[in-house]
Motif scaffolding. Sequence first.
Motif, PDB file in Angstrom:
ATOM      1  N   TYR A 179       4.836  -3.375  -8.444  1.00 22.49           N
ATOM      2  CA  TYR A 179       5.399  -4.311  -9.250  1.00 22.49           C
ATOM      3  C   TYR A 179       5.997  -3.876 -10.672  1.00 22.49           C
ATOM      4  N   SER A 180       6.612  -4.674 -11.362  1.00 23.42           N
ATOM      5  CA  SER A 180       7.257  -4.080 -12.477  1.00 23.42           C
ATOM      6  C   SER A 180       6.062  -4.079 -13.440  1.00 23.42           C
ATOM      7  N   THR A 181       4.931  -4.570 -13.541  1.00 22.00           N
ATOM      8  CA  THR A 181       3.862  -4.268 -14.213  1.00 22.00           C
ATOM      9  C   THR A 181       2.675  -4.712 -13.397  1.00 22.00           C
ATOM     10  N   ASP A 182       1.299  -4.280 -13.891  1.00 20.62           N
ATOM     11  CA  ASP A 182       0.156  -4.841 -13.254  1.00 20.62           C
ATOM     12  C   ASP A 182       0.379  -6.259 -13.045  1.00 20.62           C
ATOM     13  N   PRO A 183       0.403  -6.915 -11.866  1.00 19.75           N
ATOM     14  CA  PRO A 183       0.405  -8.302 -11.431  1.00 19.75           C
ATOM     15  C   PRO A 183      -0.917  -9.078 -12.053  1.00 19.75           C
ATOM     16  N   ARG A 184      -1.931  -8.336 -12.118  1.00 17.33           N
ATOM     17  CA  ARG A 184      -3.175  -8.924 -12.592  1.00 17.33           C
ATOM     18  C   ARG A 184      -3.060  -9.263 -13.874  1.00 17.33           C
ATOM     19  N   VAL A 185      -2.279  -8.468 -14.586  1.00 15.69           N
ATOM     20  CA  VAL A 185      -1.834  -8.834 -16.345  1.00 15.69           C
ATOM     21  C   VAL A 185      -1.000  -9.805 -16.621  1.00 15.69           C
ATOM     22  N   VAL A 186      -0.047  -9.372 -15.955  1.00 12.90           N
ATOM     23  CA  VAL A 186       1.285 -10.197 -16.150  1.00 12.90           C
ATOM     24  C   VAL A 186       1.607 -10.906 -14.741  1.00 12.90           C
ATOM     25  N   PRO A 187       1.256 -12.281 -14.575  1.00 10.33           N
ATOM     26  CA  PRO A 187       1.572 -12.870 -13.577  1.00 10.33           C
ATOM     27  C   PRO A 187       2.898 -13.090 -13.028  1.00 10.33           C
ATOM     28  N   GLU A 188       3.860 -12.982 -14.077  1.00  9.84           N
ATOM     29  CA  GLU A 188       5.379 -13.216 -13.992  1.00  9.84           C
ATOM     30  C   GLU A 188       6.012 -11.665 -13.274  1.00  9.84           C
ATOM     31  N   ALA A 189       5.242 -10.845 -13.189  1.00  4.08           N
ATOM     32  CA  ALA A 189       5.437  -9.391 -12.591  1.00  4.08           C
ATOM     33  C   ALA A 189       6.263  -9.411 -11.242  1.00  4.08           C
TER      34      ALA A 189
END
Length: 407
Positions: A179-189
């Motif tokens: 993902y564009s960043t960790d999806p657990r931290v940024v749900p919008e990833a």
Amino acid sequence: MALIVQKYGGTSVGSPERIKNVAKRVAKTRAQGHDVVVVVSAMSGETNRLVALAHEMQEIPDPRELDVVLATGEQVTIGLLAMALKDIGVDARSYTGWQVAVRTDNAHNKARIENIDDAKMRADLQDGRVVIVAGFQGVTADGNVSTLGRGGSDTSAVALAAALKADECQIYTDVDGVYSTDPRVVPEARRMDTITFDEMLELASLGSKVLQIRSVEFAGKYRVRLRVLSSLEENGEGTLITFEEDENMEKAAVSGIAFDKNQARVNVRGVPDKPGIAYQILGAVADANIEVDMIIQSAGSEGTTDFSFTVPRNDYTQTIRLLEGLRDSIGAIEISGDDSVCKVSIVGLGMRSHVGIAAQMFRALAADNINIQMISTSEIKVSVLIDEKYMELATRVLHKEFGLDKA
Ligand code: ADP
Ligand code: ASP
Ligand code: MG
């Protein structure tokens, strides 16, 4: 018919049901006519449990013996998966790292793979068996058990794929791709269908734990076709790591954001500003096998200079102790530091052709009152060191700022 290496991480083999689910997936790939070599991690939480047990015996566990303990986690899962496969009528055989053998150097707890003997695996594949290999472990030239550093099963899988010249190495995990960043931290990833090797290498080295950095390095060196997928979902193509850049594609300036809590800052204040002083300080740290990352040297008062640099958080106490011991010989006024900092980085090949990306990053962080302590840049990344309490906020803010949030 292809030869496929599949790696299943801790969560994917975290319970007997999950192991049976992995067996079904492997059976399905076999039924499609492919040869399969499976690499598994320890059941989730197991390696942490073993580390904690070792620390109950010794404050700093003996590295050789720690590897003897840590390697047991993966030995359990290979045996269980072989049983699960046999139970559904698929012939399979499990091997530990030393049975294969996966040869490594002598650096216990962070060993590097030097070569892999593929004879046993090839013979089993020839006989129609699924081969199951314990990830994360190997054997030194002297016959000692070694482990490859946390997250090392990814590297085992890619190294095996390279040794076997596999058609693809599939890393099955608990998210359905990179993902564009960790999806657990940024749900919008956003999940990416493909990511370039250079970007994946940066993200992994800057703290994205979806792939261990060494696995990406291996894939680059041996041109292994590498894909990250979910073990929990039925379908999906995951994310393919690509080696070609599409010249025609308009690249976004930033394609991913990584963060890393394994950071500590060390300050050495008021040392004489003379040739050799950086070497005296940083050379001593390097000699203790401690990896220095970001470095700032700035002018102090009256012919003195100040150094700030970052080290892995686990090495913080040792670094401070070491410098305290050198304090008189280097003539430092003060040695201090902070081990509650983190590094947040933006990564993108498009940075090569866009200007002002770093400034945009600093402006976005300032707007949320996030103070930057240190900065480092390369052609395709900008990293900042900030207070760890702002890590998630900074990641979210930057994700939005660079247009990465999914629509
Ligand atoms: P495994 O046990 O399967 O090896 P890991 O926990 O090591 O799994 O790696 C998968 C985790 O990586 C995900 O659950 C996710 O929280 C994290 N992660 C960090 N950055 C990313 C990213 N950019 N894309 C996807 N996952 C990421
Ligand atoms: N079991 C090891 C760890 O937890 C290796 C891995 O999972 O990749 O770090
Ligand atoms: Mg992992």
